[in-house]
Motif scaffolding. Structure first.
Motif, PDB file in Angstrom:
ATOM      1  N   TYR A 189     -36.542  13.305 -16.273  1.00 36.62           N
ATOM      2  CA  TYR A 189     -36.164  12.144 -15.453  1.00 36.62           C
ATOM      3  C   TYR A 189     -37.127  10.989 -15.693  1.00 36.62           C
ATOM      4  CZ  TYR A 189     -34.372   9.716 -11.314  1.00 36.62           C
ATOM      5  OH  TYR A 189     -33.791   8.807 -10.471  1.00 36.62           O
ATOM      6  N   MET A 190     -38.426  11.285 -15.703  1.00 33.26           N
ATOM      7  CA  MET A 190     -39.426  10.224 -15.854  1.00 33.26           C
ATOM      8  C   MET A 190     -39.417   9.613 -17.254  1.00 33.26           C
ATOM      9  SD  MET A 190     -42.656  11.870 -13.785  1.00 33.26           S
ATOM     10  CE  MET A 190     -42.523  12.323 -12.055  1.00 33.26           C
ATOM     11  N   TYR A 198     -44.179   0.101 -16.681  1.00 34.38           N
ATOM     12  CA  TYR A 198     -45.584   0.500 -16.771  1.00 34.38           C
ATOM     13  C   TYR A 198     -46.404  -0.529 -17.540  1.00 34.38           C
ATOM     14  CZ  TYR A 198     -43.766   4.966 -15.173  1.00 34.38           C
ATOM     15  OH  TYR A 198     -43.145   5.951 -14.443  1.00 34.38           O
ATOM     16  N   GLU A 199     -45.796  -1.154 -18.537  1.00 37.75           N
ATOM     17  CA  GLU A 199     -46.514  -2.193 -19.254  1.00 37.75           C
ATOM     18  C   GLU A 199     -46.826  -3.379 -18.340  1.00 37.75           C
ATOM     19  OE1 GLU A 199     -44.020  -3.134 -22.519  1.00 37.75           O
ATOM     20  OE2 GLU A 199     -44.391  -1.261 -23.609  1.00 37.75           O
ATOM     21  N   SER A 200     -45.873  -3.742 -17.507  1.00 38.65           N
ATOM     22  CA  SER A 200     -46.127  -4.821 -16.548  1.00 38.65           C
ATOM     23  C   SER A 200     -47.173  -4.412 -15.524  1.00 38.65           C
ATOM     24  CB  SER A 200     -44.818  -5.194 -15.833  1.00 38.65           C
ATOM     25  OG  SER A 200     -43.839  -5.621 -16.756  1.00 38.65           O
ATOM     26  N   ALA A 201     -47.143  -3.145 -15.117  1.00 41.46           N
ATOM     27  CA  ALA A 201     -48.132  -2.674 -14.151  1.00 41.46           C
ATOM     28  C   ALA A 201     -49.537  -2.688 -14.743  1.00 41.46           C
ATOM     29  CB  ALA A 201     -47.770  -1.262 -13.686  1.00 41.46           C
ATOM     30  N   VAL A 202     -49.653  -2.323 -16.011  1.00 37.80           N
ATOM     31  CA  VAL A 202     -50.967  -2.348 -16.661  1.00 37.80           C
ATOM     32  C   VAL A 202     -51.481  -3.781 -16.769  1.00 37.80           C
ATOM     33  CG1 VAL A 202     -52.180  -1.877 -18.821  1.00 37.80           C
ATOM     34  CG2 VAL A 202     -50.565  -0.204 -17.916  1.00 37.80           C
ATOM     35  N   ILE A 203     -50.590  -4.716 -17.092  1.00 38.60           N
ATOM     36  CA  ILE A 203     -51.006  -6.125 -17.181  1.00 38.60           C
ATOM     37  C   ILE A 203     -51.475  -6.640 -15.824  1.00 38.60           C
ATOM     38  CG2 ILE A 203     -50.169  -8.460 -17.637  1.00 38.60           C
ATOM     39  CD1 ILE A 203     -48.312  -7.261 -19.739  1.00 38.60           C
ATOM     40  N   ASP A 204     -50.819  -6.179 -14.749  1.00 41.44           N
ATOM     41  CA  ASP A 204     -51.204  -6.594 -13.408  1.00 41.44           C
ATOM     42  C   ASP A 204     -52.445  -5.877 -12.899  1.00 41.44           C
ATOM     43  OD1 ASP A 204     -49.105  -8.343 -13.335  1.00 41.44           O
ATOM     44  OD2 ASP A 204     -47.742  -6.930 -12.347  1.00 41.44           O
ATOM     45  N   GLY A 205     -52.971  -4.950 -13.684  1.00 42.76           N
ATOM     46  CA  GLY A 205     -54.195  -4.254 -13.306  1.00 42.76           C
ATOM     47  C   GLY A 205     -53.985  -3.002 -12.482  1.00 42.76           C
ATOM     48  N   ALA A 206     -52.770  -2.450 -12.468  1.00 42.31           N
ATOM     49  CA  ALA A 206     -52.507  -1.236 -11.698  1.00 42.31           C
ATOM     50  C   ALA A 206     -53.103  -0.021 -12.401  1.00 42.31           C
ATOM     51  CB  ALA A 206     -51.010  -1.058 -11.509  1.00 42.31           C
ATOM     52  N   SER A 207     -53.794   0.793 -11.657  1.00 47.47           N
ATOM     53  CA  SER A 207     -54.382   2.006 -12.216  1.00 47.47           C
ATOM     54  C   SER A 207     -53.297   3.067 -12.414  1.00 47.47           C
ATOM     55  CB  SER A 207     -55.465   2.542 -11.286  1.00 47.47           C
ATOM     56  OG  SER A 207     -54.916   2.882 -10.022  1.00 47.47           O
ATOM     57  N   VAL A 208     -53.672   4.150 -13.081  1.00 46.30           N
ATOM     58  CA  VAL A 208     -52.722   5.242 -13.315  1.00 46.30           C
ATOM     59  C   VAL A 208     -52.276   5.853 -11.995  1.00 46.30           C
ATOM     60  CG1 VAL A 208     -52.427   7.503 -14.386  1.00 46.30           C
ATOM     61  CG2 VAL A 208     -53.688   5.713 -15.593  1.00 46.30           C
ATOM     62  N   THR A 209     -53.217   6.004 -11.061  1.00 43.85           N
ATOM     63  CA  THR A 209     -52.862   6.563  -9.759  1.00 43.85           C
ATOM     64  C   THR A 209     -51.872   5.678  -9.026  1.00 43.85           C
ATOM     65  OG1 THR A 209     -55.069   7.554  -9.616  1.00 43.85           O
ATOM     66  CG2 THR A 209     -53.798   7.405  -7.579  1.00 43.85           C
ATOM     67  N   ARG A 210     -52.083   4.385  -9.086  1.00 43.50           N
ATOM     68  CA  ARG A 210     -51.160   3.461  -8.427  1.00 43.50           C
ATOM     69  C   ARG A 210     -49.794   3.469  -9.111  1.00 43.50           C
ATOM     70  NH1 ARG A 210     -52.473  -2.931  -7.058  1.00 43.50           N
ATOM     71  NH2 ARG A 210     -50.592  -3.289  -5.781  1.00 43.50           N
ATOM     72  N   GLN A 211     -49.764   3.596 -10.418  1.00 45.08           N
ATOM     73  CA  GLN A 211     -48.484   3.695 -11.122  1.00 45.08           C
ATOM     74  C   GLN A 211     -47.717   4.945 -10.682  1.00 45.08           C
ATOM     75  OE1 GLN A 211     -49.028   3.378 -15.402  1.00 45.08           O
ATOM     76  NE2 GLN A 211     -50.679   1.908 -15.149  1.00 45.08           N
ATOM     77  N   PHE A 212     -48.453   6.009 -10.458  1.00 44.32           N
ATOM     78  CA  PHE A 212     -47.817   7.259 -10.043  1.00 44.32           C
ATOM     79  C   PHE A 212     -47.225   7.148  -8.644  1.00 44.32           C
ATOM     80  CE2 PHE A 212     -48.295  11.418  -7.874  1.00 44.32           C
ATOM     81  CZ  PHE A 212     -47.373  12.146  -8.610  1.00 44.32           C
ATOM     82  N   TRP A 213     -47.998   6.633  -7.685  1.00 44.77           N
ATOM     83  CA  TRP A 213     -47.568   6.603  -6.295  1.00 44.77           C
ATOM     84  C   TRP A 213     -46.587   5.476  -5.994  1.00 44.77           C
ATOM     85  CZ3 TRP A 213     -48.156  10.580  -3.242  1.00 44.77           C
ATOM     86  CH2 TRP A 213     -49.210  11.467  -3.456  1.00 44.77           C
ATOM     87  N   GLN A 214     -46.768   4.303  -6.593  1.00 40.99           N
ATOM     88  CA  GLN A 214     -45.981   3.135  -6.204  1.00 40.99           C
ATOM     89  C   GLN A 214     -44.838   2.803  -7.165  1.00 40.99           C
ATOM     90  OE1 GLN A 214     -48.506  -0.229  -5.391  1.00 40.99           O
ATOM     91  NE2 GLN A 214     -49.753   0.869  -3.920  1.00 40.99           N
ATOM     92  N   ILE A 215     -44.832   3.400  -8.359  1.00 44.34           N
ATOM     93  CA  ILE A 215     -43.747   3.121  -9.302  1.00 44.34           C
ATOM     94  C   ILE A 215     -42.930   4.373  -9.579  1.00 44.34           C
ATOM     95  CG2 ILE A 215     -43.183   2.365 -11.638  1.00 44.34           C
ATOM     96  CD1 ILE A 215     -45.616   0.607 -11.630  1.00 44.34           C
ATOM     97  N   LEU A 217     -42.955   7.709  -8.297  1.00 46.39           N
ATOM     98  CA  LEU A 217     -42.375   8.501  -7.215  1.00 46.39           C
ATOM     99  C   LEU A 217     -41.216   7.800  -6.498  1.00 46.39           C
ATOM    100  CD1 LEU A 217     -45.403  10.351  -5.593  1.00 46.39           C
ATOM    101  CD2 LEU A 217     -43.769  11.160  -7.292  1.00 46.39           C
ATOM    102  N   PRO A 218     -41.308   6.489  -6.172  1.00 45.90           N
ATOM    103  CA  PRO A 218     -40.131   5.845  -5.561  1.00 45.90           C
ATOM    104  C   PRO A 218     -38.895   5.863  -6.452  1.00 45.90           C
ATOM    105  CG  PRO A 218     -42.100   4.532  -5.170  1.00 45.90           C
ATOM    106  CD  PRO A 218     -42.487   5.591  -6.143  1.00 45.90           C
ATOM    107  N   LEU A 219     -39.080   5.713  -7.762  1.00 42.60           N
ATOM    108  CA  LEU A 219     -37.935   5.737  -8.671  1.00 42.60           C
ATOM    109  C   LEU A 219     -37.384   7.147  -8.858  1.00 42.60           C
ATOM    110  CD1 LEU A 219     -39.144   3.221 -11.416  1.00 42.60           C
ATOM    111  CD2 LEU A 219     -37.483   2.826  -9.598  1.00 42.60           C
TER     112      LEU A 219
END
Length: 305
Positions: A189-190, A198-215, A217-219
């Motif tokens: 699924y992922m 994820y590329e946009s999240a990295v540019i915005d400075g999101a950490s791996v943990t934040r990508q996991f919880w906020q991107i 899991l909701p999807l």
């Protein structure tokens, strides 16, 4: 002045117009009829058990189970008291809820690593977690039993001082056997999620943990809901490891209540049917509550070309 018809348009309309007759038109009714018959055959035992759960045993013994009449609610009252459903429902709740939550969390972590990072050990890691589902539980009965008996734990964690005869031991076994399947489903699924997120999240400075919880899991909510329904059903109905690891009857899950409804010399099948209906209620409630997400998780990707 005459109007000339467009031949291209006429041909398009002719192709789009449903054809009547033909060799296949007479067989359109065949598939619905076959599916209806299969559904009735599959539902017949369940409907028969449901109807007889409301019938008196003496009436069915005299007139047969395929009859009508003798309806009563005493079977449910007697089944609840004789089966001690209150205690065993609580035991199943203690086992099922932590096991499902822990399984979904751990499998989400594994699937995120496998799907998000391109490591050489990804396939081997996923295969390692999936290997537990390829072995029959009976083959691991003696090793798991001896291991749980040998592991010493604090008495505040288990009254027996080991993982035997403890809810924690049964929870760990269920998590170990179910994590691989959930990780396999979630990883697929992922992998279908857009990498641009994820590329946009990295540019915005999101950490791996934040990508996991906020991107991620909701999807993955539809897939998690579908797995939650399946895992709740499987762990809730699981009785094999409870029989092996529990040494006290007051810790057995609700599936053991059926054994309490069997008499020494004869078995009231109507009473057993009532107990089976009581046991099935929680899983039905969970399915109908999560039905929308469950169907969305199962049909994901069905329309992708």
């Amino acid at each position: 002045m005459s109007v000339t018809a467009d031949p291209v348009q006429d041909r398009t309309e002719a192709l789009l117009k449903p054809h009547e007759g033909g060799p296949k038109s007479g067989r359109r009714w065949l598939m619905p009829v076959v599916l209806t018959l299969i559904s009735l055959i599959w539902l017949f035992p369940l409907l028969l058990a449901l109807v007889n759960s409301f019938r008196d045993y003496a009436y069915t013994a005299k007139n047969g189970y395929v009859s009508w009449g003798g309806f009563t609610l005493d079977n449910y009252k007697n089944a609840w008291s004789q089966g001690d459903f209150g205690l065993h429902f609580w035991n199943s709740f203690i086992i099922t809820v932590p096991a499902v939550l822990l399984t979904l969390f751990l499998s989400s972590c594994v699937a995120f690593v496998v799907a998000r990072f391109s490591w050489k050990i990804n396939i081997a890691l996923l295969g390692f977690f999936l290997a537990a589902n390829l072995l029959p539980p009976q083959a691991l009965l003696i090793p798991v039993y001896r291991m749980f008996r040998a592991i010493q734990v604090p008495f505040w964690f288990s009254e027996s001082g080991t993982l035997l005869n403890s809810f924690q031991g049964v929870i760990l076994v269920n998590v170990a056997f179910q994590t691989g399947f959930c990780a396999f489903v979630l990883s697929n699924y992922m992998k279908a999620l857009p990498k641009e997120l994820y590329e946009s999240a990295v540019i915005d400075g999101a950490s791996v943990t934040r990508q996991f919880w906020q991107i991620t899991l909701p999807l993955c909510r539809p897939a998690l809901a579908a797995l939650a329904v399946l895992q709740t059903t499987w762990i809730y109905n699981e009785f094999f490891w409870a029989t092996v690891l529990f040494q006290q009857g007051d810790k057995y899950p609700v599936t053991s209540s059926i054994n309490n409804l069997r008499g020494q010399f004869f078995t009231d099948n109507n009473l057993v049917a009532a107990g089976s209906m009581i046991i099935a209620v929680p899983t039905l409630v969970i399915f109908f509550v999560l039905q929308k997400h469950f169907v969305a998780g199962l049909t994901l990707g069905a329309t992708k070309g």
